[in-house]
Design a protein around this motif. Sequence first.
Motif, PDB file in Angstrom:
ATOM      1  N   ILE A  33       5.542  18.421   7.803  1.00 12.30           N
ATOM      2  CA  ILE A  33       5.810  18.609   6.375  1.00 12.30           C
ATOM      3  C   ILE A  33       6.542  17.387   5.833  1.00 12.30           C
ATOM      4  O   ILE A  33       6.187  16.859   4.776  1.00 12.30           O
ATOM      5  N   ARG A 135      -1.134  15.520  -1.627  1.00 13.31           N
ATOM      6  CA  ARG A 135      -0.631  16.839  -2.044  1.00 13.31           C
ATOM      7  C   ARG A 135      -1.373  17.956  -1.300  1.00 13.31           C
ATOM      8  O   ARG A 135      -0.770  18.935  -0.880  1.00 13.31           O
ATOM      9  N   TYR A 138      -0.091  18.075   2.210  1.00 15.99           N
ATOM     10  CA  TYR A 138       1.252  18.668   2.208  1.00 15.99           C
ATOM     11  C   TYR A 138       1.152  20.185   2.103  1.00 15.99           C
ATOM     12  O   TYR A 138       1.768  20.912   2.888  1.00 15.99           O
ATOM     13  N   ASN A 139       0.379  20.668   1.137  1.00 15.71           N
ATOM     14  CA  ASN A 139       0.258  22.120   0.951  1.00 15.71           C
ATOM     15  C   ASN A 139      -0.388  22.794   2.159  1.00 15.71           C
ATOM     16  O   ASN A 139      -0.006  23.900   2.537  1.00 15.71           O
ATOM     17  N   LYS A 140      -1.366  22.145   2.780  1.00 16.75           N
ATOM     18  CA  LYS A 140      -2.001  22.703   3.972  1.00 16.75           C
ATOM     19  C   LYS A 140      -0.977  22.801   5.105  1.00 16.75           C
ATOM     20  O   LYS A 140      -0.882  23.823   5.788  1.00 16.75           O
ATOM     21  N   VAL A 142       2.307  22.921   4.817  1.00 16.40           N
ATOM     22  CA  VAL A 142       3.298  23.938   4.443  1.00 16.40           C
ATOM     23  C   VAL A 142       2.749  25.336   4.719  1.00 16.40           C
ATOM     24  O   VAL A 142       3.447  26.194   5.263  1.00 16.40           O
ATOM     25  N   ALA A 143       1.483  25.558   4.366  1.00 18.33           N
ATOM     26  CA  ALA A 143       0.880  26.878   4.607  1.00 18.33           C
ATOM     27  C   ALA A 143       0.834  27.198   6.098  1.00 18.33           C
ATOM     28  O   ALA A 143       1.179  28.308   6.510  1.00 18.33           O
ATOM     29  N   GLU A 167       8.259  25.922   0.106  1.00 18.38           N
ATOM     30  CA  GLU A 167       7.361  26.215  -1.009  1.00 18.38           C
ATOM     31  C   GLU A 167       6.330  25.098  -1.164  1.00 18.38           C
ATOM     32  O   GLU A 167       6.677  23.920  -1.128  1.00 18.38           O
ATOM     33  N   PRO A 168       5.070  25.451  -1.351  1.00 19.74           N
ATOM     34  CA  PRO A 168       4.044  24.428  -1.583  1.00 19.74           C
ATOM     35  C   PRO A 168       4.184  23.838  -2.982  1.00 19.74           C
ATOM     36  O   PRO A 168       4.831  24.425  -3.852  1.00 19.74           O
ATOM     37  N   SER A 170       2.881  23.051  -6.627  1.00 19.26           N
ATOM     38  CA  SER A 170       1.984  23.822  -7.486  1.00 19.26           C
ATOM     39  C   SER A 170       1.801  23.100  -8.814  1.00 19.26           C
ATOM     40  O   SER A 170       2.541  22.196  -9.158  1.00 19.26           O
TER      41      SER A 170
END
Length: 184
Positions: A33, A135, A138-140, A142-143, A167-168, A170
């Motif tokens: 992350i 981004r 990063y979100n992947k 984080v998930a 938190e992802p 948004s």
Amino acid sequence: MLTALLVLLAIVLFVGLYAAGVYNGLVRYRNWIQESWAQIDVQLKRRHDLIPNLVETVKGYMKYEQETLEKVIAMRNRLVAGSPEERMEADNQLTGALRQLFALAENYPDLKANENFLRLQEELTTTENKIAYARQLYNKTVAEYNIRRETFPANLFAGMFGFARVEPLSIPEGEREAPQVRFD
């Protein structure tokens, strides 16, 4: 008695090894992350460095659009400091200001044909794509981290080891709507 002690020792050893595996896995995700955020940061810095060149190229052509140029510069300067959330908010505002700048450039044919402007516009477009990809990564990450820390039995150890939910990134509320296209 000796057998019971060995079984108990084996269970404790198994739980300890499992806890160590969970801990190491969560540390790995936490570091991924941080690495993912660093990639976003690198691209934001790249864009930050390109903007003054773009603004200087545009200034000569757009003498009457000073407000737009000042807005782009102000948003650029906000990207340098703050928390990741504040920086992403500033990034979103800068993206909007750049869109406005490129839209205004349509009114200046000489500017649209200027080689420096075209090259800078292409570099910024490429950087925007890299930011979008970073981004997503990063979100992947984080998930995956959140799933790992929230699923049983890892969730039993995640709390003990202090691994908090992340938190992802948004999209802000105002940017969720599709832009209106009008032909007048």
